[in-house]
Design an enzyme around this catalytic site. Sequence first.
Site, PDB file in Angstrom:
ATOM      1  N   SER A  84      15.279  59.947  27.514  1.00 18.58           N
ATOM      2  CA  SER A  84      13.696  60.092  27.593  1.00 18.58           C
ATOM      3  C   SER A  84      13.384  60.958  28.838  1.00 18.58           C
ATOM      4  O   SER A  84      13.610  60.397  29.929  1.00 18.58           O
ATOM      5  CB  SER A  84      12.975  59.041  27.170  1.00 18.58           C
ATOM      6  OG  SER A  84      13.058  58.003  28.342  1.00 18.58           O
ATOM      7  N   GLY A 125      10.211  62.120  29.959  1.00 19.67           N
ATOM      8  CA  GLY A 125       9.013  62.563  30.105  1.00 19.67           C
ATOM      9  C   GLY A 125       8.283  63.769  29.149  1.00 19.67           C
ATOM     10  O   GLY A 125       8.442  63.692  27.905  1.00 19.67           O
ATOM     11  N   ALA A 126       7.504  64.509  29.707  1.00 20.26           N
ATOM     12  CA  ALA A 126       7.014  65.636  29.335  1.00 20.26           C
ATOM     13  C   ALA A 126       7.817  66.501  28.287  1.00 20.26           C
ATOM     14  O   ALA A 126       7.585  67.243  27.600  1.00 20.26           O
ATOM     15  CB  ALA A 126       5.771  66.346  30.152  1.00 20.26           C
ATOM     16  N   GLY A 131      10.336  65.654  26.612  1.00 18.57           N
ATOM     17  CA  GLY A 131      10.579  64.800  25.344  1.00 18.57           C
ATOM     18  C   GLY A 131      11.989  64.126  25.401  1.00 18.57           C
ATOM     19  O   GLY A 131      12.376  63.445  26.539  1.00 18.57           O
ATOM     20  N   GLY A 145       8.369  54.584  26.055  1.00 20.16           N
ATOM     21  CA  GLY A 145       9.514  54.543  25.763  1.00 20.16           C
ATOM     22  C   GLY A 145       9.847  53.406  24.856  1.00 20.16           C
ATOM     23  O   GLY A 145      10.888  53.925  23.726  1.00 20.16           O
ATOM     24  N   ASP A 146       9.289  52.535  24.463  1.00 20.77           N
ATOM     25  CA  ASP A 146       9.479  51.407  23.632  1.00 20.77           C
ATOM     26  C   ASP A 146       9.080  52.047  22.150  1.00 20.77           C
ATOM     27  O   ASP A 146       9.701  51.770  21.270  1.00 20.77           O
ATOM     28  CB  ASP A 146       8.596  50.273  23.810  1.00 20.77           C
ATOM     29  CG  ASP A 146       8.554  49.806  25.310  1.00 20.77           C
ATOM     30  OD1 ASP A 146       9.906  49.767  25.830  1.00 20.77           O
ATOM     31  OD2 ASP A 146       7.740  49.228  25.715  1.00 20.77           O
TER      32      ASP A 146
END
Lengths: 312, 312
Positions: free
Chosen positions: B222, B224-225, B227, B253-254
């Site tokens: 992951s 962040g911005a 994707g 993230g969850d």
Amino acid sequence: MIITVTLNAALDVTYRVPSLRPHATHRVVDTIERPGGKGLNVARVLAALGHRTAVTGFAGGPAGGELRRLLAAVPRADLLTDALVPIAGATRRTVGVVDIAGGDTTMFNEPGPTVGPAEWASFLDVYRGLLTSGDARGVALCGSLPPGLPVGAYAELVREARTAGVYVLLDTSGEPLRRGLAARPDLIKPNAEELTWLTGFSDPARAARDARRRGARAVAASLGAQGILALDETGGWQAAPPGSLSGNPTGAGDSAVAGLLSGLAEGLPWPERLARAVALSAATVVAPAAGEYDRETYEKLLPRVQVTAAAP
Amino acid sequence: MIITVTLNAALDVTYRVPSLRPHATHRVVDTIERPGGKGLNVARVLAALGHRTAVTGFAGGPAGGELRRLLAAVPRADLLTDALVPIAGATRRTVGVVDIAGGDTTMFNEPGPTVGPAEWASFLDVYRGLLTSGDARGVALCGSLPPGLPVGAYAELVREARTAGVYVLLDTSGEPLRRGLAARPDLIKPNAEELTWLTGFSDPARAARDARRRGARAVAASLGAQGILALDETGGWQAAPPGSLSGNPTGAGDSAVAGLLSGLAEGLPWPERLARAVALSAATVVAPAAGEYDRETYEKLLPRVQVTAAAP
């Protein structure tokens, strides 16, 4: 037996963090939980001094359960009777974040549960039962009112105590203090700020005299490093600690209340009651844990407190 | 059924204050409590997506009791099975102080209870029972380890899942991730920082390939911005949200983990699983409550996530 009333009890939680930085995530180094609210602090000190004490007020929810469990585990808990009244709402928590590097504390106080009319009525039953048990030597009414209670709640509790012939000390602030005063408590214990708010006078002696005119039979004004100024119909006294002390003032006023009431229950005259209150208060400021008092400091300071006559 | 494991669950408490000032006393405007810890966040999103989910890990003390009570009251709680294992220690709290004026949050995380060997053995019994129920479609192993558990705890849980033939996703960090990886999980979901810590490479594609060599059958990183970048033995994909979003990344993230596992359970191919994970993650960032996702945003974003092929 002495009764302490804490209508807005709290579970006091202390988090120690290496350094408090706004907006950051902190790993808490350790967590300490203790029964809180001013009347519970008074009760803990009374028990430590060897006085049987009944603790009443309200407790509910997970924090209320934890508070009662911890109350049963304080030093000399054998002297404490848990007469807290169960409520549907949850007892509030206070969270104190201690910055280990900076040495000071940031507080977050939850608002507290709303107390309903039936819960207030149940409390009054318990309170009357304690007052009329034949065993009560004094009662301390301590701290703020939770949402839902009438602003005149303390006035009602003062009247009940006077009807039962039990010495009643009121330690609150703002409108509940003003209303409670009109019911003529035996003693109020405001600090300088509360006294000025109540009377409009910034000179403590003048303000204390005015507070007596407004209904208090006696006034013991706690003046921080200057100690305590007390007035009643028989005279006036100023009790001062020997030198200045640095530390955490949390609970110092509650220790003073315990000193005054325990001294009264033991039949001590005003000067000795005041010396005890000042020494306990100072021993609370210097104690490592907030709201506890250091017994060794107390015993060392007690004979060194200077009590002088003041204008009544 | 999907299983989520939260070995260091928490009761997440949010305090809103008008403005955070270190060393001051704050009156908390309101208090919100919710079941926390990464696996519990995943489970809540899975239930909201309509998936039956078994929640396991540890719960104890007053905060553990409160967590279980709140878990039974989340939306679609009928789809959740509480299989948390009782422990003698008290579940930790996290306290997030939201500065209403500044709009950001300061976190205080309690350390968590110590879990004993007998409690770990009880957990393993429950975990094996869930894996072998004949009903498990996947398991998510989420978050940090509480004190007392062996650092190889996740490696053991990965091996158990593989023995039972249940797809296992590992979402942790540090040494527990490194040890867990060696037991060959089906998928890991590190962020860029965790991936660099694990492999020493700062380029996500290179680091993800290296993580596969170290034991992960697939990697969904992951970013962040940017994707999510996913790699497995059949190919590589990059899924990116449409434009940048501002908000609170807590729980994003969850939600991605819930998207990946629910898509797998529904038999979706990688590109659709990733699109769901990215849209859920973005809909969590923009939601007003931390860790919740906004359903309308999710449904609006889902068809607009761009998934492109990447080098495997």
